[in-house]
Design a protein around this motif. Structure first.
Motif, short mmCIF file in Angstrom:
data_model
loop_
_atom_site.label_atom_id
_atom_site.label_comp_id
_atom_site.label_asym_id
_atom_site.label_seq_id
_atom_site.Cartn_x
_atom_site.Cartn_y
_atom_site.Cartn_z
N SER A 168 -11.11 -7.37 4.50
CA SER A 168 -11.04 -5.93 4.22
C SER A 168 -9.86 -5.61 3.30
O SER A 168 -8.96 -4.85 3.66
CB SER A 168 -10.88 -5.13 5.52
OG SER A 168 -12.03 -5.25 6.30
N MET A 194 0.84 -1.21 0.00
CA MET A 194 0.00 0.00 0.00
C MET A 194 0.88 1.26 0.00
O MET A 194 2.06 1.19 0.31
CB MET A 194 -0.89 0.01 1.25
CG MET A 194 -1.82 -1.16 1.37
SD MET A 194 -3.06 -1.20 0.07
CE MET A 194 -4.26 -0.04 0.73
N LYS A 206 -4.54 -0.67 7.99
CA LYS A 206 -5.60 -1.39 8.70
C LYS A 206 -5.64 -1.01 10.18
O LYS A 206 -6.71 -0.87 10.77
CB LYS A 206 -5.42 -2.90 8.55
CG LYS A 206 -6.62 -3.67 9.07
CD LYS A 206 -6.47 -5.16 8.93
CE LYS A 206 -6.73 -5.61 7.52
NZ LYS A 206 -6.53 -7.06 7.38
N ASP A 243 -4.68 -8.67 0.72
CA ASP A 243 -5.51 -9.15 -0.40
C ASP A 243 -5.43 -10.66 -0.59
O ASP A 243 -5.86 -11.19 -1.60
CB ASP A 243 -5.07 -8.46 -1.70
CG ASP A 243 -3.63 -8.78 -2.05
OD1 ASP A 243 -2.92 -9.36 -1.20
OD2 ASP A 243 -3.21 -8.47 -3.18
N LYS A 270 -9.41 -3.74 0.96
CA LYS A 270 -9.13 -2.32 0.64
C LYS A 270 -8.11 -1.72 1.62
O LYS A 270 -7.49 -0.70 1.33
CB LYS A 270 -10.41 -1.49 0.60
CG LYS A 270 -11.18 -1.46 1.90
CD LYS A 270 -12.44 -0.63 1.76
CE LYS A 270 -13.21 -0.49 3.06
NZ LYS A 270 -13.60 -1.73 3.73
N GLU A 301 -15.17 -8.76 2.40
CA GLU A 301 -15.19 -7.30 2.33
C GLU A 301 -15.56 -6.68 3.68
O GLU A 301 -15.04 -5.65 4.08
CB GLU A 301 -16.20 -6.88 1.27
CG GLU A 301 -16.11 -5.42 0.90
CD GLU A 301 -17.20 -5.00 -0.07
OE1 GLU A 301 -17.82 -5.88 -0.72
OE2 GLU A 301 -17.44 -3.79 -0.15
#
Ligand SMILES: Cc1cc2nc3c(=O)[nH]c(=O)nc-3n(C[C@H](O)[C@H](O)[C@H](O)COP(=O)(O)OP(=O)(O)OC[C@H]3O[C@@H](n4cnc5c(N)ncnc54)[C@H](O)[C@@H]3O)c2cc1C
Length: 410
Positions: free
Chosen positions: A163, A34, A40, A169, A165, A340
């Motif tokens: 999650s 990221m 997170k 992943d 996002k 998600e």
């Protein structure tokens, strides 16, 4: 580029591992996919970061190799985590055992970790999505795009796939698998559950205290009490979150998964029936609305009356049926809300393939696997971050010490 130790993933466990390894004198590089590390962490505890729990107990975790959990928590438990963060400036604040930074800001936890990484000279490279890891001689090659990094010791700290996002992943599972590790099937956990009953459409937004019991193929598996949130899709809230991993495994194995909500958990069904009969007598001849008022949330009691067989508005159902529904409001679980909306993943790298004293792989000496990527998930309340801190500390200390010892002998 070379480093003594590369940590893949700048989340909770990766930052902890990097700090501990660097404190042993190792040169540490974090590769994070990221644009920023710790994304997170900022979202945890509704932005307040419930970073551990004073009531630490292996029973608060699920794993296929559950016997391994206790040792990890003994080696670095809640007091150690509180002490570690206190040393970095974090005053703890306990809310019924749930521990938060006194600032009630998750950013404090991230900031103190970032400051410590900086102080220790840990190199952090962001926007580095690791796609491949290879063993090379006595070390590892780590590939992101056109770049290749080399290290003697490698720490996989990629998290699960909850999650996505926020960064994790699921690529950690692929990397661990490519190195020969087995993955215990992964499912979403700490999330809401979708129910088949159409009645939930009328219950959106209702919150109520309840005991939620999970049945798989008709057998009671577990139950939790707390505030349940009813939604158009089904059920949510902490007691549901606590059961959601087990429910997701049931669904994955094509089992019949049912939840029952007890809206009067402090009363037996017989006592509740007596109360309802008394109430019926008390308000005889009055509108059903009078009977309903004050028993439960209005939308909820109306739904219960309907399920108990009350077809015409203004009339009362059979009291035995109503007591039965109030004690066991049904939710036929069709699906979990998915990755998600999940806070964690259950399943992951099989703990039997890592030495849980150090989190080192038994397949590849020098490879460490930590955090949520491992097959261990905790209930709500700071247990998942504690797992990240514990495993991060064990791996970081061991990898750092090994580097230090081998640098001295070389
Ligand atoms: C909304 C939300 C609230 C939560 N609240 C709490 C709470 O209050 N208390 C609690 O105990 N737990 C909470 N959790 C769970 C907790 O955040 C996680 O269990 C914990 O962060 C796991 O730490 P980790 O280091 O294993 O993984 P993560 O924190 O997910 O970190 C993994 C990192 O690796 C990076 N990464 C992944 N793959 C790659 C790759 N291929 N290359 C490079 N980088 C990669 C990711 O971008 C990420 O930064 C919450 C989770 C969520 C989603």
């Amino acid at each position: 580029m070379k480093a003594d130790i590369i940590v893949i993933g700048g989340g909770a466990s990766g930052m902890m591992a990097a700090v501990c390894a660097a404190r042993q004198g190792a040169g540490v590089l974090i590769l994070e996919r990221m644009p920023r590390i710790g994304k997170k962490l900022l979202a945890t505890g509704n932005g307040r970061c419930n970073y551990t729990n004073e009531h630490m107990d292996p029973a608060c975790y699920h794993s296929r190799n559950h016997a391994q959990i206790a040792g990890v928590l003994e080696d670095f438990g809640a007091e150690d985590a509180i002490g570690f963060f206190r040393d970095l400036g974090i005053l703890p604040k306990s809310n019924d055992g749930y521990v938060y930074p006194n600032s009630m800001q998750a950013a404090s936890i991230l900031d103190c970790l970032r400051f410590e990484l900086e102080r220790l000279g840990v190199k952090v490279l962001e926007n580095k999505n690791v796609r491949q890891v290879l063993t090379k001689g006595r070390g590892f090659q780590v590939k992101c795009g056109d770049e290749t990094f080399h290290c003697r010791r490698l720490i996989l700290a990629c998290g699960g796939r909850a999650s996505a996002k926020l960064g994790s992943d699921g690529s950690g599972y692929t990397l661990a698998k490519s190195l020969g590790h087995s993955i215990v099937p992964v499912v979403p956990a700490l999330t809401g559950l979708k129910a088949g009953e159409s009645i939930y459409k009328s219950l959106s937004g209702v919150r109520a205290e309840a005991r939620v019991s999970l049945y798989i193929d008709g057998k009671l598996k577990d139950s939790h009490r707390g505030e349940v949130q009813l939604a158009e899709y089904g059920i949510s809230g902490i007691p549901v979150f606590q059961l959601s991993g087990q429910a997701a495994y049931g669904l994955r194995n094509r089992r019949d998964v049912q939840c029952f909500l007890d809206f009067f958990p402090d009363m037996s069904e017989a006592a509740l029936l007596e109360l309802l009969e008394k109430r019926k007598k008390q308000f005889q001849g009055r509108d059903a609305g009078v009977f309903e008022t004050g028993l439960l949330n209005r939308k909820l009691i109306q739904a219960c009356m309907k399920l108990a067989g009350c077809r015409k508005p203004g009339t009362l159902p059979d009291m035995t049926c109503l007591a039965g529904i109030l004690k066991a409001f049904p939710a036929s679980i069709t699906e979990s809300r998915g990755y998600e909306y999940a806070q964690v993943c259950a399943g992951g790298v099989d703990l039997s393939e890592t030495d849980m004293k150090t989190c080192m792989s038994v397949l590849h000496p020098g490879l460490y696997i930590i955090g949520e990527l491992l097959d261990a998930d905790g209930i709500c309340g700071g247990y998942n971050l504690q797992w990240a801190w514990s495993t991060g500390c064990l791996a970081g200390n061991h990898a750092g010490k090994e580097c230090h010892d081998s640098n001295r002998t070389n």
